[in-house]
Design an enzyme around this catalytic site. Sequence first.
Site, PDB file in Angstrom:
ATOM      1  N   GLU A 137       0.888  -1.167   0.000  1.00 21.98           N
ATOM      2  CA  GLU A 137       0.000   0.000   0.000  1.00 21.98           C
ATOM      3  C   GLU A 137       0.919   1.207   0.000  1.00 21.98           C
ATOM      4  OE1 GLU A 137      -1.616   3.150   0.735  1.00 21.98           O
ATOM      5  OE2 GLU A 137      -1.914   2.476   2.805  1.00 21.98           O
ATOM      6  N   LEU A 138       1.064   1.819  -1.180  1.00 23.42           N
ATOM      7  CA  LEU A 138       2.119   2.807  -1.391  1.00 23.42           C
ATOM      8  C   LEU A 138       1.539   4.214  -1.560  1.00 23.42           C
ATOM      9  CD1 LEU A 138       4.290   0.557  -3.749  1.00 23.42           C
ATOM     10  CD2 LEU A 138       4.353   0.729  -1.249  1.00 23.42           C
ATOM     11  N   CYS A 141      -2.358   8.795   2.828  1.00 23.86           N
ATOM     12  CA  CYS A 141      -2.124   8.442   1.425  1.00 23.86           C
ATOM     13  C   CYS A 141      -3.366   8.642   0.581  1.00 23.86           C
ATOM     14  CB  CYS A 141      -1.630   7.003   1.318  1.00 23.86           C
ATOM     15  SG  CYS A 141      -2.738   5.814   2.093  1.00 23.86           S
ATOM     16  N   SER A 167     -12.798   5.076   3.268  1.00 32.01           N
ATOM     17  CA  SER A 167     -12.155   3.919   3.889  1.00 32.01           C
ATOM     18  C   SER A 167     -13.120   3.247   4.862  1.00 32.01           C
ATOM     19  CB  SER A 167     -10.899   4.351   4.640  1.00 32.01           C
ATOM     20  OG  SER A 167      -9.984   4.973   3.771  1.00 32.01           O
TER      21      SER A 167
END
Length: 450
Positions: free
Chosen positions: A219-220, A253, A410
Site C-alpha cells: 500500500e504505497l 495516502c 475507507s
Amino acid sequence: MLATLASATSEDAVAALEAACAAQTSWARTAPRVRAEILRRAFDLVTARSEDFALLMTLEMGKPLAEARGEVAYGAEFLRWFSEETVRDYGRYLTTPEGKNKILVQHKPVGPCLLITPWNFPLAMATRKVAPAVAAGCTMVLKPAKLTPLTSQLFAQTMMEAGLPAGVLNVVSSSSASGISGPLLKDSRLRKVSFTGSTPVGKRLMSDASRHVLRTSMELGGNAPFVVFEDADLDKAVEGAMAAKMRNMGEACTAANRFLVQESVAQEFTRKFAAAMGALSTGRGTDPASQVGPLINNGARDDIHALVTAAVDAGAVAVTGGAPVDGPGYFYQPTVLADVPNNAAILGQEIFGPVAPVTTFTTEQDAIKLANASEYGLAAYLYSRDFNRLLRVAEQIEFGMVGFNAGIISNAAAPFGGVKQSGLGREGGSEGIAEYTTTQYIGIADPYEN
C-alpha cells in the site's frame, strides 16, 4: 520525551521470526472460531481503552485527540470485521466438467509474515494487517515506524490479553528499518511481506522479496484527485473536500492532493473552500480546541513550504494560508492555492500536509485526462449530481478506490488498495483475508470407480 525503547537489532529480528515459525503450525491448526473469538475480544479491549490509545497516538505524532479517537474506532473495526470473516474463508468442492473426478480447493495460511506499518496511522495500519493475518492463521513479525513505536507496543499487549498465544505476534521496534527487514527478507522461512509507506521503499522491498518469491502486499503512495463538476452541490463538495484533505492533517495516502474544478464553478468553490480552511484552529493535539495538529517533523514542514513557494512563484495564488505558523512546533497554515499551473510540482507528488492546490478543467474528458496524469492510482473523489456521469468517469480513471460525493471512503468492509505505482493487493473487505492465504488444489479420483 515520552519514553525510551530498546532499538531492535538484526539478531532480534531473526529471533522474532524464529518465534513466529515455532508458533506457525499450532496456530494454523487452531480452530477458526477460536481465532475469531480472540479478535472479537481484542476489539472489545481496544474500544474500552480508546482514550489510552488516542492520547498515546496524539503524544507520539501530534494529531488532535478528536482525530486520534476516530482512528481508534476505525482501527478497532478491522478487529471486529475479521473476527466475523475468520469462519467464512471457504474453499470449494466440485465435479470436473467431464463428470468423473472431483476437485477440492482449500485455503491455507501463507505462513510467517513481516508487517511494516507507517507513522501516520499507528494503530489502524497495525490492525488492518494483524487482524486478517490472525484470521487466516498466520504468525507475524510487526515492525512499526520508528517515529511511533509505542502504539504498536500497547496494541500487542492488548492482543496478548485477548488470548493471542505467545509467538503469534512479535513486535520489533528499531531505529533501523533495513536492519529489521534486510535479514528477514533473506530468510527463506518468511513467506510474506506487507508494507504501507512510500513507493520508493516499497519498490526496494519488492526487489528484496523476489529473492524467495515472497507474497507481497504493498500500500504505497497516492496523489488523489478531487473532481468537482459544474452540476455538483458545492456546499456538499466543500464539506467533502474538507474531509478528504484534512483527515489526519492531510498526512494520509488517500488525502485529496489535486482539486480539479470545472471552470464555471471554480471561483465559487474556491472561495467557500478557502473560508472553511481558514476557519480551522491550529494547535497542540492535546488541546481540545485544536482542529489541526503539527506535522510529523521539521523536514515535512520545510518540504511542504518549498512546494507552496514553488507553486506561487509559478503563478498560483494563496487564497488562504501559505506559510508555516509562527512559534514553536511543526505547524503549517491550512492553505488553499488557486490558479495552480498544471505542470506545478505540487500537483505531481504527495503533499502530506494541509495544503490544497486548485486547478480547473473545461470538459468531462479534460477532467479524466488530468485525473489520470499521475503515476499513482490509489483514491479519487468525484462530485456531481449526475450519477451516469459519475459512473462514466469512474470507469475511465485509473484508481483502486473512487468516492461518489463522499470525502472519506475507507471502511473495514471495503477492499483498500491502489493500482499503478500505488501498490499491489487489498486490505479490508472479504479480499483482505485472501492476502494471507495460499490456495491448494487437490485432485480426487472418481469415487465411484475406486
